[in-house]
Design a protein around this motif. Structure first.
Motif: not given
Length: 281
Positions: A194-196, A201, A203, A207
């Motif tokens: 999800d890269g988070a 928040e 990115r 990820g």
């Protein structure tokens, strides 16, 4: 642990460091000599250290990340070593400890199973906490490394997300708490992309991560199999971060909303190594 999974996870955690230094207010924490984290961990451990004080206690903090909890125990008087797989995290932890003026907090980059040989000493207390076990593929090797690190009669604490919490669906937007992921250990990792990072928040380029589900019986069996005696076990109704979208702020962390079924969100386990004159099983 397979090297390709380790490499992916290390890249991810290395990249998180800069973001987490900001999200955690790490510099302000280092500059405030009264600032303390790891409150719950200290409360859980206090009954098992002499006089309930950490003054002069030797400690090892596995999976310490950027070292805020490690520094907190140093501020409580412990002689503590923090270890982590991420070189970027260890570099940040060392810088924060220097800024905080806590020479009794030192740091070492190492995988958990390599720590006993890397440090070459034993400790009164070993602990690890909050979001740690899912990153380990082999809990037997993890527990055996802890047994090697504990001084005779030493105390171990793990305080982490409850496996039942980890089995809940985390992508819902209807506020419901629904079981949708494996509870029992599968032996195979779950792949996330999800890269988070949980702290913001932002990115990330790196990820992809791999995480392993571990049920309570696997955790308890690994600890017992390493020759440690379980002295306390707890299941907790709140969690330090918003692990599920349906959780709401409570008096002590995040909790299920009113009217929802009760759910164990964290667990704690205290174990002790064999005392002086005993042998490890």
């Amino acid at each position: 642990m397979p090297n390709d999974y380790v490499a992916a996870n290390m890249r991810n955690w290395d990249e998180r460091v800069a973001d987490h230094l900001v999200a955690y207010g790490a510099e302000a924490f280092a500059d405030d000599p009264a600032a303390l984290t790891a409150r719950v961990e200290a409360e859980l451990l206090a009954p098992f250290v002499p006089g309930g004080s950490f003054e002069g206690v030797t400690m090892l903090h596995q999976q310490c990340h950027i070292g805020l909890d490690t520094i907190s125990f140093a501020r409580r008087g412990a002689d503590i070593v923090g270890t982590d797989l991420s070189g970027a995290a260890i570099a940040a932890a060392r810088a924060l400890a220097a800024r905080a003026g806590t020479p009794n907090a030192t740091f070492l980059q190492s995988a958990n199973e390599d720590v006993p040989d890397a440090v070459g000493r034993r400790f009164d207390v070993v602990f690890t906490s909050v979001g740690v076990l899912v990153w380990l593929s082999d809990l037997d090797a993890w527990a055996q490394s802890i047994a090697r690190l504990l001084a005779p009669g030493g105390v171990f604490l793990v305080y982490d997300g409850h496996p039942m919490m980890a089995a809940m669906e985390d992508g819902r937007d209807d506020g419901l708490l629904v079981v949708g992921e494996p509870y029992f250990a599968t032996g195979e990792p779950r792949r996330f992309d999800d890269g988070a990072t949980y702290a913001s928040e932002n990115r990330m380029e790196n990820g992809v991560t791999y995480q392993w589900p571990h049920d309570l019986s696997e955790i308890l069996t690994a600890v017992r199999g390493a020759g440690l005696s379980i002295e306390a076990f707890g299941e907790h109704r709140s969690i330090p971060w918003k692990a599920l979208p349906g959780l709401v702020p409570g008096d002590d962390g995040w909790v299920p909303p009113e009217g929802s079924p009760d759910l164990p969100l964290m667990f704690s386990l205290i174990a002790r190594g064999p005392g002086r004159g005993e042998t490890r099983g």
